[in-house]
Design a protein around this motif. Structure first.
Motif, PDB file in Angstrom:
ATOM      1  N   HIS A   8      -5.190 -28.776  73.578  1.00 13.50           N
ATOM      2  CA  HIS A   8      -3.938 -29.151  74.456  1.00 13.50           C
ATOM      3  C   HIS A   8      -3.628 -28.243  75.725  1.00 13.50           C
ATOM      4  O   HIS A   8      -3.216 -28.983  76.781  1.00 13.50           O
ATOM      5  N   ALA A   9      -3.691 -27.066  75.373  1.00 16.04           N
ATOM      6  CA  ALA A   9      -3.326 -26.195  76.630  1.00 16.04           C
ATOM      7  C   ALA A   9      -4.325 -26.209  77.835  1.00 16.04           C
ATOM      8  O   ALA A   9      -3.622 -25.676  78.897  1.00 16.04           O
ATOM      9  N   VAL A  10      -5.388 -26.812  77.580  1.00 16.05           N
ATOM     10  CA  VAL A  10      -6.294 -26.901  78.906  1.00 16.05           C
ATOM     11  C   VAL A  10      -6.427 -28.332  79.424  1.00 16.05           C
ATOM     12  O   VAL A  10      -7.313 -28.497  80.254  1.00 16.05           O
ATOM     13  N   GLU A  11      -5.715 -29.265  79.075  1.00 16.73           N
ATOM     14  CA  GLU A  11      -5.832 -30.501  79.439  1.00 16.73           C
ATOM     15  C   GLU A  11      -5.747 -30.953  81.136  1.00 16.73           C
ATOM     16  O   GLU A  11      -6.624 -31.537  81.565  1.00 16.73           O
ATOM     17  N   LYS A  12      -4.746 -29.857  81.552  1.00 21.14           N
ATOM     18  CA  LYS A  12      -4.821 -29.965  82.940  1.00 21.14           C
ATOM     19  C   LYS A  12      -6.018 -29.174  83.694  1.00 21.14           C
ATOM     20  O   LYS A  12      -6.564 -29.695  84.760  1.00 21.14           O
ATOM     21  N   ASP A  13      -6.345 -28.422  83.179  1.00 21.49           N
ATOM     22  CA  ASP A  13      -7.536 -27.498  83.687  1.00 21.49           C
ATOM     23  C   ASP A  13      -8.728 -28.132  83.604  1.00 21.49           C
ATOM     24  O   ASP A  13      -9.730 -28.486  84.645  1.00 21.49           O
ATOM     25  N   LEU A  14      -8.959 -29.038  82.482  1.00 25.56           N
ATOM     26  CA  LEU A  14     -10.165 -29.994  82.364  1.00 25.56           C
ATOM     27  C   LEU A  14     -10.111 -31.154  83.526  1.00 25.56           C
ATOM     28  O   LEU A  14     -11.292 -31.623  83.949  1.00 25.56           O
ATOM     29  N   MET A  15      -8.864 -31.541  83.975  1.00 26.02           N
ATOM     30  CA  MET A  15      -8.975 -32.389  85.119  1.00 26.02           C
ATOM     31  C   MET A  15      -9.498 -31.840  86.292  1.00 26.02           C
ATOM     32  O   MET A  15      -9.806 -32.769  87.257  1.00 26.02           O
ATOM     33  N   LYS A  16      -9.387 -30.462  86.579  1.00 23.52           N
ATOM     34  CA  LYS A  16      -9.705 -30.044  87.928  1.00 23.52           C
ATOM     35  C   LYS A  16     -11.260 -29.548  87.639  1.00 23.52           C
ATOM     36  O   LYS A  16     -11.779 -28.776  88.742  1.00 23.52           O
ATOM     37  N   THR A  17     -11.867 -29.521  86.527  1.00 22.33           N
ATOM     38  CA  THR A  17     -12.940 -29.049  86.057  1.00 22.33           C
ATOM     39  C   THR A  17     -14.310 -30.182  86.490  1.00 22.33           C
ATOM     40  O   THR A  17     -13.981 -31.162  86.024  1.00 22.33           O
ATOM     41  N   ILE A  80      -8.554 -21.904  63.499  1.00 20.59           N
ATOM     42  CA  ILE A  80      -8.159 -22.713  64.823  1.00 20.59           C
ATOM     43  C   ILE A  80      -8.564 -21.863  65.866  1.00 20.59           C
ATOM     44  O   ILE A  80      -8.288 -20.735  66.109  1.00 20.59           O
ATOM     45  N   VAL A  81      -9.281 -22.742  66.652  1.00 24.01           N
ATOM     46  CA  VAL A  81      -9.969 -22.190  67.865  1.00 24.01           C
ATOM     47  C   VAL A  81      -8.957 -22.639  68.861  1.00 24.01           C
ATOM     48  O   VAL A  81      -9.220 -23.984  69.307  1.00 24.01           O
ATOM     49  N   LYS A  82      -8.031 -21.833  69.632  1.00 22.14           N
ATOM     50  CA  LYS A  82      -7.097 -22.525  70.765  1.00 22.14           C
ATOM     51  C   LYS A  82      -7.618 -22.110  71.822  1.00 22.14           C
ATOM     52  O   LYS A  82      -7.639 -21.093  72.236  1.00 22.14           O
ATOM     53  N   VAL A  83      -8.129 -23.009  72.617  1.00 21.84           N
ATOM     54  CA  VAL A  83      -8.690 -22.862  73.857  1.00 21.84           C
ATOM     55  C   VAL A  83      -7.337 -22.655  75.093  1.00 21.84           C
ATOM     56  O   VAL A  83      -6.509 -23.390  74.894  1.00 21.84           O
ATOM     57  N   ILE A  84      -7.396 -21.512  75.868  1.00 16.02           N
ATOM     58  CA  ILE A  84      -6.183 -21.288  76.659  1.00 16.02           C
ATOM     59  C   ILE A  84      -6.429 -21.406  77.789  1.00 16.02           C
ATOM     60  O   ILE A  84      -5.468 -21.624  78.737  1.00 16.02           O
ATOM     61  N   GLU A  85      -7.698 -21.493  78.564  1.00 16.29           N
ATOM     62  CA  GLU A  85      -7.789 -21.716  79.845  1.00 16.29           C
ATOM     63  C   GLU A  85      -9.293 -22.205  79.938  1.00 16.29           C
ATOM     64  O   GLU A  85     -10.385 -21.694  79.313  1.00 16.29           O
TER      65      GLU A  85
END
Length: 91
Positions: A8-17, A80-85
């Motif tokens: 959830h924390a990287v949803e915006k990052d993924l839009m730019k990836t 829980i693997v929490k992807v942070i960026e």
């Protein structure tokens, strides 16, 4: 041991990836949920490694030569693997 991946924390990052890297990232997430983090970390192609300095306690994988996904591990019984960026690496 069950492993869950929180992205959830990287949803915006993924839009730019770049799309190809998003697909590769999704494969990594799927592999973790299917095989567990310990098994996926053994795959040399991910270059899974611990970070140092002010990022001690965090880990990263290579999506390609430039892009990284940074994550932390939470919990013990259920990991829980929490992807942070997800970002291009600064050289």
């Amino acid at each position: 041991m069950i492993t869950q991946v929180d992205i959830h924390a990287v949803e915006k990052d993924l839009m730019k990836t770049p799309k190809a890297l998003v697909i590769k990232f999704q494969k990594w997430v799927s592999d973790i949920e299917k095989d567990g983090l310990e098994e996926v970390r053994k795959v040399r192609g991910w270059h899974d490694h611990a970070l140092k300095g002010n990022r001690a306690g965090q880990r990263a994988i290579y999506l390609n030569k430039k892009w990284r996904a940074v994550y932390v591990i939470e919990g013990s019984e259920v990991k829980i693997v929490k992807v942070i960026e997800v970002h291009p690496h600064e050289y």
